[in-house]
Design a protein around this motif. Structure first.
Motif, PDB file in Angstrom:
ATOM      1  N   THR A 119      36.462  43.936  54.216  1.00  0.00           N
ATOM      2  CA  THR A 119      36.312  42.724  53.079  1.00  0.00           C
ATOM      3  C   THR A 119      36.100  43.243  51.634  1.00  0.00           C
ATOM      4  O   THR A 119      35.235  44.174  51.357  1.00  0.00           O
ATOM      5  N   THR A 120      36.907  42.900  50.743  1.00  0.00           N
ATOM      6  CA  THR A 120      36.597  43.335  49.222  1.00  0.00           C
ATOM      7  C   THR A 120      36.068  42.063  48.301  1.00  0.00           C
ATOM      8  O   THR A 120      36.443  41.202  48.425  1.00  0.00           O
ATOM      9  N   PHE A 121      34.938  42.466  48.014  1.00  0.00           N
ATOM     10  CA  PHE A 121      34.002  41.574  47.074  1.00  0.00           C
ATOM     11  C   PHE A 121      34.122  41.887  45.635  1.00  0.00           C
ATOM     12  O   PHE A 121      34.457  42.898  45.106  1.00  0.00           O
TER      13      PHE A 121
ATOM     14  N   THR B 156      35.250  36.891  47.343  1.00  0.00           N
ATOM     15  CA  THR B 156      36.241  37.810  47.906  1.00  0.00           C
ATOM     16  C   THR B 156      37.093  38.083  46.760  1.00  0.00           C
ATOM     17  O   THR B 156      37.462  36.882  45.933  1.00  0.00           O
ATOM     18  N   ILE B 157      37.815  38.988  46.777  1.00  0.00           N
ATOM     19  CA  ILE B 157      38.703  39.386  45.661  1.00  0.00           C
ATOM     20  C   ILE B 157      40.126  38.104  45.465  1.00  0.00           C
ATOM     21  O   ILE B 157      40.445  38.110  44.190  1.00  0.00           O
ATOM     22  N   ASP B 158      40.500  37.995  46.592  1.00  0.00           N
ATOM     23  CA  ASP B 158      41.403  36.912  46.391  1.00  0.00           C
ATOM     24  C   ASP B 158      41.067  35.538  46.913  1.00  0.00           C
ATOM     25  O   ASP B 158      42.047  34.705  47.003  1.00  0.00           O
ATOM     26  N   GLY B 159      39.808  35.487  46.828  1.00  0.00           N
ATOM     27  CA  GLY B 159      39.250  33.960  47.251  1.00  0.00           C
ATOM     28  C   GLY B 159      39.460  33.514  48.850  1.00  0.00           C
ATOM     29  O   GLY B 159      39.140  32.367  48.816  1.00  0.00           O
ATOM     30  N   SER B 160      39.586  34.630  49.607  1.00  0.00           N
ATOM     31  CA  SER B 160      39.928  33.891  51.177  1.00  0.00           C
ATOM     32  C   SER B 160      38.627  34.124  51.526  1.00  0.00           C
ATOM     33  O   SER B 160      37.667  34.638  51.068  1.00  0.00           O
ATOM     34  N   PRO B 161      38.499  33.285  52.662  1.00  0.00           N
ATOM     35  CA  PRO B 161      36.978  33.009  53.355  1.00  0.00           C
ATOM     36  C   PRO B 161      36.742  34.179  54.302  1.00  0.00           C
ATOM     37  O   PRO B 161      37.548  35.041  54.578  1.00  0.00           O
TER      38      PRO B 161
END
Length: 506
Positions: A43-45, A272-277
């Motif tokens: 996961t990228t924050f 997350t970097i792409d707004g994904s849950p």
């Protein structure tokens, strides 16, 4: 990724649309399977920096006839990003596959062209092929596996912070980071947005609103300038010196942000970097004290990094923290092929610090820094030496036969490990051997995976106090150099004696 030789220029690229490829959803090129006990989540924050700030005095040159589309300062800190690799709680329904190339692919192509100094039209078939299909064999945004469900001899996962080298990024060392995660560690791979990566896409956060991402490509000395009024920089390589300061900020912010996240700080801006849950609840415990946390963040932190990332680790641990930051409680350090040229000489030497054991002192420092548990900057320990992290260096053959650089490395490590035995060299390895590049599908080399496996095995053994045992199981050889030819500049071409993968202990 790689490090110390002169940089070159780049070109542009045509826009190619892969959206109509029906096979895209069905075909994936995976990196090698991750070895280890646990499945790995990724996961990228990202978190904002408020207020954003310019670091150093380097400024971007304006292109003739083009409007300036980003801050004039070359090093502008507005958002910090880091990718977490961690033991994941997966099921049969969990889907594996994390893109290795950063999105959008077009920007990744520009970035690699800039770093490699090749025309992007030459690179685009390969970049678009790998960009569309190449995957890390891990689970995107999977829940964190609770230590209580993992049947381990600890109640918390240890924390590792990783710093990449020139041309690297948060996914470029996915094999190494995933291997640590699969062994039961949380690894935060910082995406340095200082112009040392091929590409990154930071945004500005302003009163709840976010700007669109702007690309930052690899920076060279020819891309920047200093005003005549700027104070003369005394660093051996001025741009790299200012990038090191930028990296100090990023590492401290990433660490403190992650600590606040684990404490469920309601004032924290993190997504997350792409707004994904993602499953936030899996990271948190019902009791928000540090002792009950699922991740050990109060002490025992591990720093690791490759090349300029190794330089970053040494810089962080040999200097007093920047104003506003407390020292990160680092216990061990694994440095991969460190590049020392950007650091002032002699040194670096450990910055003296003593672990804060008094509960009141820890609490007071925690309030000041917003990070629980730090090292106080006091001198002396019962054995008469300043307390500092234990260190292991794993070197490539290329950096070991770099005579002047290796001699300096030995002096540096002697300051951290006076008893010696903490520089290991792998025969037949290259500077790039620590990254994913040699094991990419289709182009991977036969010896690349065994070398990467040995790097991971030695690193884990050191972190788990089993290095001597691991060395007993690996082929070893003595340090011996032979001349195998002549370089283009007329100097002798040198090589280590031994079989590929043999370990030299110094």
């Amino acid at each position: 990724m790689a490090a110390h030789r002169p940089d070159t220029e780049c070109d542009s690229v045509p826009n190619v649309d892969l959206s109509n490829l029906n096979v895209r959803a069905r075909i994936a090129l995976f990196l090698p399977r991750i070895q280890g006990r646990f499945s790995v989540g990724v996961t990228t924050f990202v978190t904002p920096v408020r207020p954003p700030q310019s670091i150093g005095t380097a400024k971007l040159k304006r292109s003739a006839g083009k409007k300036q589309e980003q801050p004039s300062h070359a090093l502008f800190l507005e958002e910090v990003a880091f990718t977490a690799y961690y033991p994941a709680d997966v099921s049969a329904a969990s889907k594996k596959g994390v893109p290795w190339f950063l999105r959008p692919i077009r920007e990744s192509l520009h970035g690699f062209a800039a770093f490699l100094g090749l025309p992007s039209w030459l690179l685009w078939p390969v970049v678009y092929l790998f960009g569309a299909f190449l995957r890390i064999p891990a689970y995107p945004n999977a829940p964190l596996l609770s230590p209580s469900k993992a049947d381990i001899n600890a109640s918390q996962w240890p924390l590792v912070i990783f710093s990449h080298g020139l041309g690297g990024g948060r996914t470029v060392y996915s094999q190494f980071c995933s291997r640590l995660a699969a062994s039961g560690k949380i690894v935060l791979a910082v995406e340095h947005r200082d112009g040392t990566g091929t590409v990154c896409m930071p945004r500005s956060w302003n009163q709840g609103m976010k700007s669109g991402p702007r690309p930052i490509f690899y920076l060279r000395e020819t891309d920047i300038h200093w005003d005549d009024s700027d104070k003369i920089d005394t660093h051996p390589i001025p741009l790299r010196g200012q990038q090191l300061v930028f990296r100090h900020h990023e590492v401290h912010i990433a660490y403190s942000t992650f600590c606040r996240f684990l404490r469920n700080d309601p004032t924290l801006d993190l997504e997350t970097i792409d707004g994904s849950p993602f499953d936030k609840s899996s990271w948190l415990s019902s009791d928000q004290s540090s002792d009950a946390a699922k991740v050990r963040y109060q002490d025992g932190i591990v720093f690791t990094g490759h090349s300029f990332g190794g330089c970053t680790v040494l810089s962080l641990l040999s200097t007093e923290p920047l104003e506003g930051y407390a020292a990160i409680p680092v216990e061990r350090v694994v440095i991969l092929d460190p590049w020392l040229e950007p650091l002032p000489s002699p040194g670096p030497t450990p910055f003296p610090r003593k672990k804060a054991t008094d509960e009141a002192s820890v609490a007071e420092e925690s309030v000041r820094s917003s990070v629980e548990g730090v090292f106080a900057t006091e001198n002396g320990t019962p054995n008469g030496r300043s307390l500092h992290p234990r260190m292991l260096v794993i070197n490539s053959e290329a950096f070991t036969i770099w005579k002047d650089h290796f001699a300096r490395l030995q002096e540096v490590v002697a300051g951290w490990e006076p008893e010696g035995g903490k520089i290991l060299t792998l025969v037949g390895s290259a500077h790039v051997s620590f990254s994913d590049f040699p094991v990419l599908p289709i182009i991977r080399k036969k010896t690349a995976q065994p070398i990467l496996d040995t790097i991971a095995k030695l690193s884990l053994a050191f972190l788990e106090d089993k290095l001597d045992e691991a060395l007993e199981t690996l082929p070893k050889t003595k340090m011996e150099v032979k001349i195998v030819g002549v370089k283009k500049d007329g100097k002798p071409k040198r090589k280590l004696v031994g079989n590929v993968g043999d370990v030299i202990v110094l």
